[in-house]
Design a protein around this motif. Sequence first.
Motif, mmCIF file in Angstrom:
data_model
loop_
_atom_site.group_PDB
_atom_site.id
_atom_site.type_symbol
_atom_site.label_atom_id
_atom_site.label_comp_id
_atom_site.label_asym_id
_atom_site.label_seq_id
_atom_site.Cartn_x
_atom_site.Cartn_y
_atom_site.Cartn_z
ATOM 1 N N GLN A 128 -61.029 -18.560 5.962
ATOM 2 C CA GLN A 128 -61.412 -19.474 4.881
ATOM 3 C C GLN A 128 -60.201 -20.243 4.334
ATOM 4 O O GLN A 128 -60.040 -20.418 3.131
ATOM 5 N N GLY A 129 -59.336 -20.691 5.267
ATOM 6 C CA GLY A 129 -58.187 -21.483 4.877
ATOM 7 C C GLY A 129 -57.028 -20.696 4.284
ATOM 8 O O GLY A 129 -56.037 -21.285 3.835
ATOM 9 N N GLN A 130 -57.121 -19.363 4.292
ATOM 10 C CA GLN A 130 -56.072 -18.510 3.719
ATOM 11 C C GLN A 130 -55.333 -17.784 4.839
ATOM 12 O O GLN A 130 -55.930 -17.074 5.632
ATOM 13 N N TYR A 131 -54.008 -17.977 4.904
ATOM 14 C CA TYR A 131 -53.211 -17.285 5.914
ATOM 15 C C TYR A 131 -52.953 -15.844 5.499
ATOM 16 O O TYR A 131 -52.761 -15.535 4.317
ATOM 17 N N GLY A 132 -52.958 -14.969 6.499
ATOM 18 C CA GLY A 132 -52.592 -13.575 6.298
ATOM 19 C C GLY A 132 -51.558 -13.182 7.327
ATOM 20 O O GLY A 132 -51.517 -13.749 8.431
ATOM 21 N N VAL A 133 -50.715 -12.199 6.993
ATOM 22 C CA VAL A 133 -49.670 -11.786 7.915
ATOM 23 C C VAL A 133 -49.236 -10.362 7.575
ATOM 24 O O VAL A 133 -49.324 -9.932 6.422
ATOM 25 N N GLN A 134 -48.790 -9.643 8.585
ATOM 26 C CA GLN A 134 -48.205 -8.321 8.355
ATOM 27 C C GLN A 134 -46.713 -8.509 8.118
ATOM 28 O O GLN A 134 -45.977 -8.899 9.028
ATOM 29 N N PRO A 135 -46.236 -8.225 6.905
ATOM 30 C CA PRO A 135 -44.832 -8.461 6.579
ATOM 31 C C PRO A 135 -43.977 -7.255 6.958
ATOM 32 O O PRO A 135 -44.501 -6.209 7.362
ATOM 33 N N PRO A 136 -42.654 -7.342 6.788
ATOM 34 C CA PRO A 136 -41.799 -6.166 6.976
ATOM 35 C C PRO A 136 -42.245 -5.050 6.038
ATOM 36 O O PRO A 136 -42.777 -5.299 4.948
ATOM 37 N N ILE A 137 -42.021 -3.815 6.441
ATOM 38 C CA ILE A 137 -42.523 -2.671 5.681
ATOM 39 C C ILE A 137 -41.982 -2.637 4.255
ATOM 40 O O ILE A 137 -42.647 -2.158 3.339
ATOM 41 N N GLU A 138 -40.802 -3.210 4.027
ATOM 42 C CA GLU A 138 -40.231 -3.219 2.677
ATOM 43 C C GLU A 138 -41.118 -3.996 1.701
ATOM 44 O O GLU A 138 -41.201 -3.652 0.517
ATOM 45 N N ILE A 139 -41.770 -5.038 2.193
ATOM 46 C CA ILE A 139 -42.678 -5.831 1.345
ATOM 47 C C ILE A 139 -43.895 -4.994 0.967
ATOM 48 O O ILE A 139 -44.331 -4.975 -0.191
ATOM 49 N N LEU A 140 -44.451 -4.270 1.929
ATOM 50 C CA LEU A 140 -45.620 -3.429 1.666
ATOM 51 C C LEU A 140 -45.269 -2.298 0.703
ATOM 52 O O LEU A 140 -46.066 -1.932 -0.158
ATOM 53 N N GLN A 141 -44.077 -1.757 0.843
ATOM 54 C CA GLN A 141 -43.659 -0.675 -0.042
ATOM 55 C C GLN A 141 -43.478 -1.153 -1.480
ATOM 56 O O GLN A 141 -43.585 -0.363 -2.415
ATOM 57 N N ASP A 142 -43.222 -2.435 -1.651
ATOM 58 C CA ASP A 142 -42.988 -3.000 -2.978
ATOM 59 C C ASP A 142 -44.250 -3.631 -3.572
ATOM 60 O O ASP A 142 -44.195 -4.250 -4.629
ATOM 61 N N THR A 143 -45.371 -3.480 -2.870
ATOM 62 C CA THR A 143 -46.639 -4.064 -3.314
ATOM 63 C C THR A 143 -47.501 -3.010 -3.996
ATOM 64 O O THR A 143 -47.486 -1.843 -3.605
ATOM 65 N N ILE A 144 -48.235 -3.422 -5.013
ATOM 66 C CA ILE A 144 -49.151 -2.518 -5.717
ATOM 67 C C ILE A 144 -50.562 -3.106 -5.669
ATOM 68 O O ILE A 144 -50.759 -4.279 -5.992
ATOM 69 N N THR A 145 -51.519 -2.307 -5.266
ATOM 70 C CA THR A 145 -52.928 -2.695 -5.320
ATOM 71 C C THR A 145 -53.543 -2.149 -6.603
ATOM 72 O O THR A 145 -53.348 -0.976 -6.937
ATOM 73 N N ILE A 146 -54.274 -2.995 -7.311
ATOM 74 C CA ILE A 146 -54.961 -2.582 -8.538
ATOM 75 C C ILE A 146 -56.456 -2.783 -8.335
ATOM 76 O O ILE A 146 -56.916 -3.909 -8.137
ATOM 77 N N ARG A 147 -57.207 -1.711 -8.374
ATOM 78 C CA ARG A 147 -58.658 -1.765 -8.190
ATOM 79 C C ARG A 147 -59.317 -1.579 -9.553
ATOM 80 O O ARG A 147 -59.314 -0.470 -10.108
ATOM 81 N N ILE A 148 -59.867 -2.647 -10.090
ATOM 82 C CA ILE A 148 -60.506 -2.625 -11.404
ATOM 83 C C ILE A 148 -61.983 -2.274 -11.231
ATOM 84 O O ILE A 148 -62.697 -2.909 -10.447
ATOM 85 N N HIS A 149 -62.464 -1.269 -11.960
ATOM 86 C CA HIS A 149 -63.831 -0.788 -11.797
ATOM 87 C C HIS A 149 -64.715 -1.297 -12.931
ATOM 88 O O HIS A 149 -64.515 -0.952 -14.097
#
Length: 221
Positions: A128-149
């Motif tokens: 849908q026009g949005q690029y996705g990519v697997q970044p270096p692991i350091e980026i993933l380690q510095d990312t936080i997912t927030i799941r709002i219920h």
Amino acid sequence: MNCIKNKTELEENGYSILSDLYSDYEIKQILACIENTEQDGNSFMKTKDLFAIRQLIKNIPELTDLLFNTKLTQLLSELSESEYFLTKAIYFDKPNKSNWFVAYHQDLSISVDKKADLKNYLNWTIKQGQYGVQPPIEILQDTITIRIHLDKTDKNNGALKVIPKSHLKGIVRTNSKDWNIENEFICEVEKGGAMLMKPLTLHASDRTTNGKKKKGNTFRV
């Protein structure tokens, strides 16, 4: 809300649960904003098992102030030692008779605004026009997912299951011996609460079995 406790749990276990991020009134405002939006673009996905909105803030910018309330902004400031920014926002509604489930996996992709030739950025996609990519692991380690219920979620209506501390093992093949289901923890969250998670934490969700709906937003910063 105990930000220090949540931060410690997130770093050590790969997840943490909050119970009082939004009031009932704030949840009603959020849901009304979504329901009053015209839902006919490619980012709106409707099936018998799932209703989802990708690129949520882009499609419904009015949600920004409702979602990023005082408690959430305070939480993010406590969790992050550097400046943070939103990389992905998704809304989903799991109907009460949904047979949709997700097997154990890690979230290895981030959303970006354009494609570029960068070292160690792999597996480019576009949806849908949005690029996705697997970044270096350091980026993933510095990312936080927030799941709002936006609904109370328990083991009977698709609460997320996680393998504690699995984020400490880096990128894991789900058929490897580096984890097992015996350590599984079911993350039950109250209405108006949230779950924090590291993207490398192995997680999954089951089908709905109690006839109750499950609404939520997922953010990555």
